[in-house]
Design a protein around this motif. Sequence first.
Motif, mmCIF file in Angstrom:
data_model
loop_
_atom_site.group_PDB
_atom_site.id
_atom_site.type_symbol
_atom_site.label_atom_id
_atom_site.label_comp_id
_atom_site.label_asym_id
_atom_site.label_seq_id
_atom_site.Cartn_x
_atom_site.Cartn_y
_atom_site.Cartn_z
ATOM 1 N N PHE A 14 0.835 -1.199 0.000
ATOM 2 C CA PHE A 14 0.000 0.000 0.000
ATOM 3 C C PHE A 14 0.877 1.259 0.000
ATOM 4 O O PHE A 14 0.567 2.237 -0.690
ATOM 5 C CB PHE A 14 -0.911 -0.005 1.217
ATOM 6 C CG PHE A 14 -1.763 1.227 1.324
ATOM 7 C CD1 PHE A 14 -2.902 1.365 0.545
ATOM 8 C CD2 PHE A 14 -1.420 2.255 2.203
ATOM 9 C CE1 PHE A 14 -3.687 2.510 0.626
ATOM 10 C CE2 PHE A 14 -2.208 3.394 2.298
ATOM 11 C CZ PHE A 14 -3.345 3.521 1.505
ATOM 12 N N THR A 15 1.961 1.236 0.750
ATOM 13 C CA THR A 15 2.864 2.392 0.772
ATOM 14 C C THR A 15 3.462 2.640 -0.607
ATOM 15 O O THR A 15 3.629 3.780 -1.037
ATOM 16 C CB THR A 15 3.990 2.161 1.797
ATOM 17 O OG1 THR A 15 3.415 1.920 3.074
ATOM 18 C CG2 THR A 15 4.906 3.374 1.869
ATOM 19 N N LYS A 16 3.745 1.558 -1.319
ATOM 20 C CA LYS A 16 4.338 1.678 -2.650
ATOM 21 C C LYS A 16 3.346 2.214 -3.668
ATOM 22 O O LYS A 16 3.705 3.004 -4.563
ATOM 23 C CB LYS A 16 4.867 0.311 -3.092
ATOM 24 C CG LYS A 16 5.639 0.334 -4.399
ATOM 25 C CD LYS A 16 6.167 -1.045 -4.734
ATOM 26 C CE LYS A 16 6.938 -1.031 -6.057
ATOM 27 N NZ LYS A 16 7.442 -2.396 -6.395
ATOM 28 N N VAL A 17 2.076 1.788 -3.544
ATOM 29 C CA VAL A 17 1.084 2.182 -4.544
ATOM 30 C C VAL A 17 0.352 3.467 -4.166
ATOM 31 O O VAL A 17 -0.339 4.054 -5.004
ATOM 32 C CB VAL A 17 0.076 1.028 -4.747
ATOM 33 C CG1 VAL A 17 -0.947 0.986 -3.597
ATOM 34 C CG2 VAL A 17 -0.665 1.184 -6.075
ATOM 35 N N GLN A 18 0.489 3.918 -2.944
ATOM 36 C CA GLN A 18 -0.285 5.073 -2.468
ATOM 37 C C GLN A 18 -0.121 6.319 -3.351
ATOM 38 O O GLN A 18 -1.107 6.990 -3.657
ATOM 39 C CB GLN A 18 0.093 5.393 -1.017
ATOM 40 C CG GLN A 18 -0.770 6.497 -0.411
ATOM 41 C CD GLN A 18 -0.453 6.729 1.053
ATOM 42 O OE1 GLN A 18 0.528 6.170 1.583
ATOM 43 N NE2 GLN A 18 -1.247 7.540 1.722
#
Length: 626
Positions: free
Chosen positions: A20-24
């Motif tokens: 999620f941090t990568k795609v946020q």
Amino acid sequence: MADTEPSLVASALGTAAYAFTKVQPLLPVYAHMILASLFPIYAAAHASLTRPSTAAKPSKKNRKDRARAAAEDEDSDSEDEDEDEEPENEMEGLSPRHIILFPLFAGISLATLYFLLKWLKDPSILSKALNAYFAVFGFFAVTKLVSDVLDIGHSIIFPRRHVLGGALYHVDGKAGRAVPVAGDVKNGKVITTPLPGFLARMPLGDGAKEWLWADRAMPSNKWTLKLYLERALAGKARVGAHTLVGAVVALATLVYFNLVDKTWYLTNLLGFSFAYGSIQVISPTTFATGSAILVGLFFYDIYMVFFTYVLSSPLLHPLAQDTANTTSSSPLMVTVASSLDVPIKLMFPKPGTATTPSGKNAAAMLGLGDIIIPGLMIGLALRFDLYLFYLRRQKRVPATTEGAEDTVVKAEFTPLAGRWSDHFWTHSLMGRPLWKSAAPLENGKEEAPFTFPKTYFNASLVGYVGGLVATFAALHLMNHAQPALLWLVPGVLLSLWATALVRGEIALMWHYSEEIVEEATEAGKEATKRTGQLFKEEDVNAVRKPATGKSRRPEREVFSFSIEGPRKVGPTAGAKMEGKNEGSEAGNGTTVPTTVKSQVWTGSEAHSSAREEGGVEPAGKRLRVR
């Protein structure tokens, strides 16, 4: 104490948090892509709505009432106008042979473009040639899109029905007033302003009201262009203010795009226009044919992305390369799409990464095929919903004599022009009527439907959005360009057929067809179907009769071109617009240009036989009405 390994649940949560941090940072981009792809599909599907075979033609009296005010603004050329003629919409039907032709021609086109890029060694040369080609179609496509958007905005400001003080009002443009017809009629007063709802309470002077009524009538005040060339061409076109604005926007867009800079938003405007127009003029004809075509393109997309890797240099793949001295292996489709700067895709700016070259803007891409191909089935689903709506309103009258067949009485079709804006001003956000009573009008007639159940349309939209979300997830998990149809086709088809299975309507869906069956006229002759075009053509080879008045051409006329302005512009023109919009607007409230005397489209030869379902009229008998 020795460190213990994290549990399986903790590991899964940690992986999810990292992902999620990568795609946020890309979530706004993906939301933009979803909304942008839904816009042309939703608008074009509603613009393609026409009278289904399960609905009866509006009565001659009702058609005359709707066209009365509009007819006052027309010339009396009896050769060009026919008050009993039902407008028809041009549409191209697909046949089973397209199951093979679509993937075949798509593959040939893609391979040809790639080899041209390799041969020319400069993508800009091919881009310029293709942009010149697309500019011709882009002008008409952007003009149509912009004019329809303006028509939607205009219909929201000036609806034909609205609610004020618990009373439902009908706007009478010819009389210049709005009259309460249902609900709290006793306390309702006649309104002399065209503004709807709470806006009608605004204190306005007579001059302001006069100007508002004239502005309400503005879309129907069209200029008429007439062109005649003996034995070659004869016809006329009608151009309104919104069409002129759309033409100016289209010309400015194409000039800037081709001569100044190819910005992402102009690329998207052209892409929206192409998708919007394509979904309106192409029909899969049947759900079986449409599903088979989507499955064929499903495998085509997979092959072109996963199994056609080519050596891609920075010269031919500028968006994917970081330096000018590297080469990489890239899918054929990705190479062509990213090398050509033409409006065959939608582009969405996204945050740069560590591999993005300095000063170069990163962009996510979505091909127009990923919008148009599923959009054809979604549009078909919406027309199927309308077909079912009127099918359920049919009544079967038992035969009075022995051996005679029962009679099926169809509900009269109500044009869906402007219904969305009417619904906006007459219903709550939850869909409840704002007037106190939904009973029949005082004259005993039922209020025309504002909308209809869109079960299959909504299901297909959910499947389409789910397919896009799955595409984005696969893109991050595999770190590889994804064939969007790999996820979109199952999403759309499974949502449609599963909905039919749950509702027990598989047979109805399977036998539903939009192929045209010729109808006979009252005189026993088959109705003539002509191809839609810019000018409404006449029989230029017919023997011309001597001039007997305004409806006949001079006998010695060889060539003529004329421009006629609107006859009247004033407060009474509101009724003219109302009558014209009834017959010329599309189901989403957009106005389909009435400059073309279009015709029905014909489906495939393989579906020529009429299909009967439950004893009602064959679904294949369907005239397309604007």
